[in-house]
Motif scaffolding. Structure first.
Motif, PDB file in Angstrom:
ATOM      1  N   UNK A   8       2.730   5.571   9.152  1.00 14.68           N
ATOM      2  CA  UNK A   8       3.121   4.710   8.040  1.00 14.68           C
ATOM      3  C   UNK A   8       2.951   5.483   6.740  1.00 14.68           C
ATOM      4  N   UNK A   9       3.992   6.152   6.224  1.00 15.16           N
ATOM      5  CA  UNK A   9       3.861   6.866   4.965  1.00 15.16           C
ATOM      6  C   UNK A   9       3.697   5.899   3.804  1.00 15.16           C
ATOM      7  N   UNK A  10       2.803   6.213   2.890  1.00 19.57           N
ATOM      8  CA  UNK A  10       2.593   5.402   1.699  1.00 19.57           C
ATOM      9  C   UNK A  10       2.895   6.274   0.495  1.00 19.57           C
ATOM     10  N   UNK A  11       3.977   6.014  -0.243  1.00 20.41           N
ATOM     11  CA  UNK A  11       4.340   6.878  -1.362  1.00 20.41           C
ATOM     12  C   UNK A  11       3.194   7.003  -2.355  1.00 20.41           C
ATOM     13  N   UNK A 112      -1.029   7.862   7.473  1.00 26.06           N
ATOM     14  CA  UNK A 112      -2.011   7.438   8.477  1.00 26.06           C
ATOM     15  C   UNK A 112      -1.301   7.208   9.805  1.00 26.06           C
ATOM     16  N   UNK A 113      -1.926   7.535  10.897  1.00 28.76           N
ATOM     17  CA  UNK A 113      -1.386   7.305  12.234  1.00 28.76           C
ATOM     18  C   UNK A 113      -2.175   6.179  12.886  1.00 28.76           C
ATOM     19  N   UNK A 114      -1.485   5.090  13.208  1.00 29.19           N
ATOM     20  CA  UNK A 114      -2.124   3.934  13.819  1.00 29.19           C
ATOM     21  C   UNK A 114      -1.653   3.818  15.260  1.00 29.19           C
ATOM     22  N   UNK A 115      -2.586   3.694  16.192  1.00 30.53           N
ATOM     23  CA  UNK A 115      -2.234   3.561  17.608  1.00 30.53           C
ATOM     24  C   UNK A 115      -3.255   2.655  18.285  1.00 30.53           C
ATOM     25  N   UNK A 135      -5.013  -1.159   5.812  1.00 33.16           N
ATOM     26  CA  UNK A 135      -5.153  -2.474   6.436  1.00 33.16           C
ATOM     27  C   UNK A 135      -3.781  -3.075   6.741  1.00 33.16           C
ATOM     28  N   UNK A 136      -2.843  -2.957   5.800  1.00 30.76           N
ATOM     29  CA  UNK A 136      -1.494  -3.485   6.018  1.00 30.76           C
ATOM     30  C   UNK A 136      -0.804  -2.793   7.189  1.00 30.76           C
ATOM     31  N   UNK A 137      -1.008  -1.462   7.294  1.00 25.48           N
ATOM     32  CA  UNK A 137      -0.410  -0.727   8.410  1.00 25.48           C
ATOM     33  C   UNK A 137      -0.985  -1.207   9.739  1.00 25.48           C
ATOM     34  N   UNK A 138      -2.287  -1.472   9.777  1.00 23.04           N
ATOM     35  CA  UNK A 138      -2.919  -1.960  11.006  1.00 23.04           C
ATOM     36  C   UNK A 138      -2.417  -3.358  11.355  1.00 23.04           C
TER      37      UNK A 138
END
Length: 601
Positions: A8-11, A112-115, A135-138
């Motif tokens: 999830x890239x965050x600019x 961040x890499x979320x799995x 947190x939003x990505x999770x």
């Protein structure tokens, strides 16, 4: 959960715009002009060493300014005069070194890499440290991967109840739907008493019999007899005793509770339950349902089947069908029910309360005309009855049920012109009435009802143009709105709600007289966005799609040169379609198809 990791890239510009205003004072006080493009963890300019919760945690040199830009927790820690503002080393007691390193890397890289292996501890740490993008990505990951294997765990999360109410509600519905399999998982054994009682209280608990509920309660109590002995008697009062079999109490696996001399209170509870259940069965079976304990659950001794009605044998020849076939996914067998009143295709088929099916409108190949007739199928009598007709004859239209009312909208009129009219049927009054029209005339679109709203996908407009437009109808407001357009323009497509709550749209054609499609796309109602899913094995238009217990089925439809009888199923976790070994009894397309909960036997 899926094993794939998601990035999830965050600019950076967006993140800095959010935090710079809140941390400007701190940055000025420290006269720091460093940004996360200028510095790296571990370089000579680092002014703090971070450590995880382990006693032997590795040291991670960082910059206070970078951590503060990323985290509200660190921003406060390093700006209000605490000792952490000056000490060389800071150790976090409730964040592991592995997760802390991941978050520090995010602070510098803004990725961040979320799995599945890190999502839960990462989410807990991100909420604790106030790192909103992580947190939003999770949360997004959990939204996408919610299924029966993790729904109870997600529902139990305190932060889910607070920050993601929609996700908590979806998880709760899955818990009730899959309680039979969940009851054997460790997650159920760790439940607190209040949550277990809430599950037991639900009428929507999907169990074959009340014996299954009692079995789960005893399994829960056995997990920690010493601590749960006092709770068992209270929980047992919520068991629906008139629907227990006497055999369930006398079963050997419960005798260990009855004969355990160290748990006298439990002993009394079980003996009391045994006596009352037998008495209830003798005296209350024929009594009116007047209390929670005497009210049957909706899914006792039942299963979900797929029902297909009508359709065409050959799309090129318009040879209609009046057949009504039922498929049991567990037995993998087809059975024949009472045929429809007449051969019809492009009709609307709606399940009302698992008691009646409504067959509305459609095209009659025998008369080469559209119809406004409506017939109701009664599951108990296995027969059809004519009901009040629609106010407009239509075929290849949308037909769904919302809050006990049927909505019929769009489609083609007797002159093959797309309609924009919408009408609603009240089965109590046996009456139709017009509602707010579609924003434009539309036919051959896919439709689905989800969370009390109605959605249309694609279709053909008046100019015979194939569109990817998406509309949403809000019944209380009686109004339509336009949503995010589908990635693929298509008509003669099909839609259903998938296991995780996304709406799957399959097949169709992307232009008039074009070839059938294999592509599949999913719409997320919570984010108004689209995801591309794995292609079907078979190209289909005018097909059916339904969801049964975590699996999506695609049935029939017109393929490359002819109608198909093939059935394939989709597994959301693997994003993969496989051919099913039990095809339709015969090739067909443009048929009505719904799922229905029926009793066993």
């Amino acid at each position: 959960m899926a094993t794939k990791s998601t990035v999830f890239p965050v600019p950076g510009a967006i993140l800095k715009a959010v935090v710079c205003d809140r941390s400007a004072t701190f940055l000025l006080q420290n006269t720091s002009t460093l940004s996360n493009e200028d510095v790296r963890p571990g370089d000579a300019s680092c002014d703090v060493v971070m450590k995880g919760s382990e006693e032997t945690a590795a040291a991670m040199p960082c910059h206070r300014s970078v951590l503060s830009c990323c985290s509200g927790y660190f921003r406060t820690m390093f700006s209000i005069g605490l000792k952490e503002c000056y000490t060389e080393e800071v150790q976090l007691e409730n964040v592991s070194s592995e997760i802390l390193k991941t978050l520090i890397d995010f602070a510098y890289s803004l990725e961040i890499s979320v799995h599945k292996d890190n999502v839960m501890p990462l989410l807990a740490a991100a909420v604790f440290l106030e790192i909103s993008p992580v947190a939003d990505a999770c949360w997004e990951y959990l939204e996408r991967h919610l299924d029966e294997t993790n729904c109870l765990m997600i529902y139990r999360m305190r932060h889910c109840q607070i920050h993601r109410e929609n996700l908590a509600q979806r998880a709760w519905k899955l818990v009730l739907r899959h309680v039979s399999s969940i009851s054997h998982d460790s997650d159920l054994l760790e439940l607190d008493e209040d949550t277990l009682i809430r599950i037991i209280l639900s009428d929507n608990l999907n169990v074959d019999s009340e014996d299954d509920v009692l079995d789960a309660v005893f399994r829960w109590s056995h997990h920690d007899l010493t601590e749960r002995r006092s709770a068992l008697k209270e929980i047992l009062q919520f068991i629906r005793r008139p629907f227990l079999s006497s055999r369930s109490i006398k079963n050997n696996k419960y005798k260990t509770v009855v004969t355990d001399k160290t748990v006298d209170e439990q002993n009394g509870a079980v003996v009391e339950l045994n006596e009352l259940s037998i008495q209830d069965q003798a005296t209350n079976r024929e009594m009116p349902v007047s209390s929670l304990q005497q009210r049957p659950r909706k899914f006792y001794d039942s299963r979900t089947v797929i029902v297909c009605v009508g359709g065409e044998v050959d799309r090129r020849g318009w040879a209609g069908l009046d057949c009504m076939n039922c498929f049991d996914p567990v037995d993998r067998a087809w059975s024949v029910w009472a045929p429809a009143p007449y051969p019809v295709c492009g009709a609307g088929l709606v399940n009302m309360g698992n008691q009646h099916l409504f067959l509305c409108g459609g095209y009659l190949p025998s008369g080469k005309c559209k119809t406004l007739h409506v017939h109701r199928y009664d599951l108990k009598t296995n027969d059809w009855e004519q009901m009040a007709p629609m106010q407009a004859a239509r075929s290849f239209f949308g037909a769904v049920e919302v809050h006990g009312l049927i909505y019929a909208f769009g489609g083609y009129d007797p002159n093959d012109k797309p309609l924009c009219s919408v009408e609603r049927y009240d089965p109590v009054l046996n009456r139709w009435q017009f509602m707010a029209s579609l924003p434009m005339p539309l036919g051959s679109f896919a439709a689905a009802a989800h969370n009390g709203r109605i959605y249309t996908f694609g279709g053909c407009t008046t100019s015979n143009k194939v569109t990817g437009i998406v509309f949403c109808y809000d019944p209380p407001l009686d109004s339509w709105s336009e949503l995010a357009t589908m990635p693929t323009n298509r008509y003669l497509c099909s839609a259903c709600i998938g296991p995780s709550g996304q709406i799957y749209v399959i097949g169709g054609r992307d232009r008039p007289a074009g070839s059938s499609l294999t592509c599949v796309e999913a719409y997320d109602t919570s984010t108004d966005s689209w995801l591309t899913k794995g292609d079907m094995n078979t190209a289909r238009c005018c097909a059916a799609i339904v969801h049964v217990e975590g699996t999506v089925f695609a049935l029939g439809g017109f393929g490359i040169n002819s109608n198909s009888s093939s059935v394939e199923r989709y597994y959301e976790e693997s994003d993969n379609w496989t051919m099913h070994e039990s095809p339709l009894p015969h090739p067909q397309c443009a048929f009505g198809c719904v799922t229905m909960q029926i009793r066993n036997g």
